[in-house]
Scaffold this active site. Structure first.
Site, PDB file in Angstrom:
ATOM      1  CB  VAL A 187      -0.963   0.005   1.221  1.00 22.73           C
ATOM      2  CG1 VAL A 187      -1.906  -1.192   1.148  1.00 22.73           C
ATOM      3  CG2 VAL A 187      -0.220   0.035   2.549  1.00 22.73           C
ATOM      4  CG  HIS A 215      -3.600  -6.302  -0.137  1.00 21.45           C
ATOM      5  ND1 HIS A 215      -2.621  -7.088   0.409  1.00 21.45           N
ATOM      6  CD2 HIS A 215      -4.490  -7.164  -0.667  1.00 21.45           C
ATOM      7  CE1 HIS A 215      -2.921  -8.370   0.246  1.00 21.45           C
ATOM      8  NE2 HIS A 215      -4.050  -8.441  -0.424  1.00 21.45           N
ATOM      9  CB  SER A 267       4.948 -14.461   3.855  1.00 24.77           C
ATOM     10  OG  SER A 267       3.627 -13.877   3.897  1.00 24.77           O
TER      11      SER A 267
END
Ligand code: APR
Length: 255
Positions: A106, A122, A198
């Protein structure tokens, strides 16, 4: 030849033969710019409970706390500079006509490095969205205080209802247009570069799995092996901000 040099050579060869490139980034891409990740030992979720700071329910119960965490992140991001990895990804989009950057980040470091063919799945740390009419605004267009109080929380200029950060929180859906673009790119690319994520968030994991199932070469840049590494044809266990410029230098040497 050292293993790392071999891996870099393999990445250069993969990029040399690619025509449709999808780059998928997470918080690790901004690490060399001094911004924290989420799930590492010193990550954001070790200091802020995601159930409060990354859910609508949490925001509605603690709007001042949540907004002030985002104001702090806005300051951090404003003071940060794009790193060599952001710069390489921005140059890549000019090298490959079929290119899309899908980022979970973001921050605006990809944009500030020059990336334009990107979708932010996001949301954006600078954005805010009205809880009632869903109009979105750039917080930088307002004279907001460094820290909000109950009396100064941001309200919608149109309907005077409370605004929330324009972030996709846990339990919420990625905006349709961004999701469609990301699904299309991950389904049609012949090379996917996965940088600094991840893969713990399902949407992102799905993009990599889809690309792998469609026969794309998967290149992962991440110092730590994770759940996405099983899909990587080439895994480069190096910091993105360091190794991407090395890869790009080799790649453009022969162009
Ligand atoms: N270069 C490349 N990767 C790095 C570096 C680096 N210098 N430093 C750390 N990493 C890797 C870590 O090994 C880890 O795999 O970056 C990854 C960061 O993982 P997360 O903290 O889980 O961040 P991310 O994958 O972006 O999270 C996805 O989860 O909480 C939500 O909305 C939030 O967008 C975020 C999403």
């Amino acid at each position: 030849m050292k293993l790392m040099e071999y891996r870099i050579d393999a990445v250069v060869e993969a990029f040399s033969g690619a025509e449709r490139v999808c780059v998928f980034t997470g918080a690790g891409a901004s690490k060399e710019s001094g911004l924290p990740t989420f799930r590492e030992i010193d990550g954001e979720w070790k200091h802020y409970d995601p159930m409060t700071f990354a859910t609508l329910e949490g925001f509605l119960s603690e709007p001042v706390q949540v907004w002030n965490m985002y104001r702090m992140r806005q300051r951090q991001i404003g003071e940060a500079q794009p790193n060599g990895g952001h710069s390489v990804i921005a140059q890549m989009e000019r090298q490959y006509p079929h290119f899309l950057l899908v980022t979970q980040n973001v921050d605006d470091l990809h944009e500030r490095a020059g990336s334009r063919k990107l979708v932010k799945i996001h949301g954006d740390c600078w954005g805010m969205r009205c809880l009632q009419c869903c109009e979105t605004y750039d917080t930088r267009d307002f004279d907001f205080p460094a820290e909000f109080t109950t009396e100064t929380l941001p309200i919608c200029p149109k309907c005077e209802v409370l605004c929330r950060p324009d972030i996709v929180w846990f339990g919420e859906f990625v905006p349709d247009d961004a999701m469609h673009a990301a699904v299309w790119s991950s389904s049609t690319c012949d090379l996917m570069l996965v940088v600094g994520t991840s893969g713990e968030v399902s949407g992102g994991y799905g993009f990599v799995e889809r690309a792998a199932m469609n026969g794309a070469t998967i290149v992962e840049i991440n110092p730590t092996e994770g759940i996405l590494t099983q899909h990587a044809h080439i895994w480069v266990p190096e910091p993105a901000g360091v190794v991407l410029p090395k890869i790009w230098q080799c790649l453009t040497m022969y162009k």
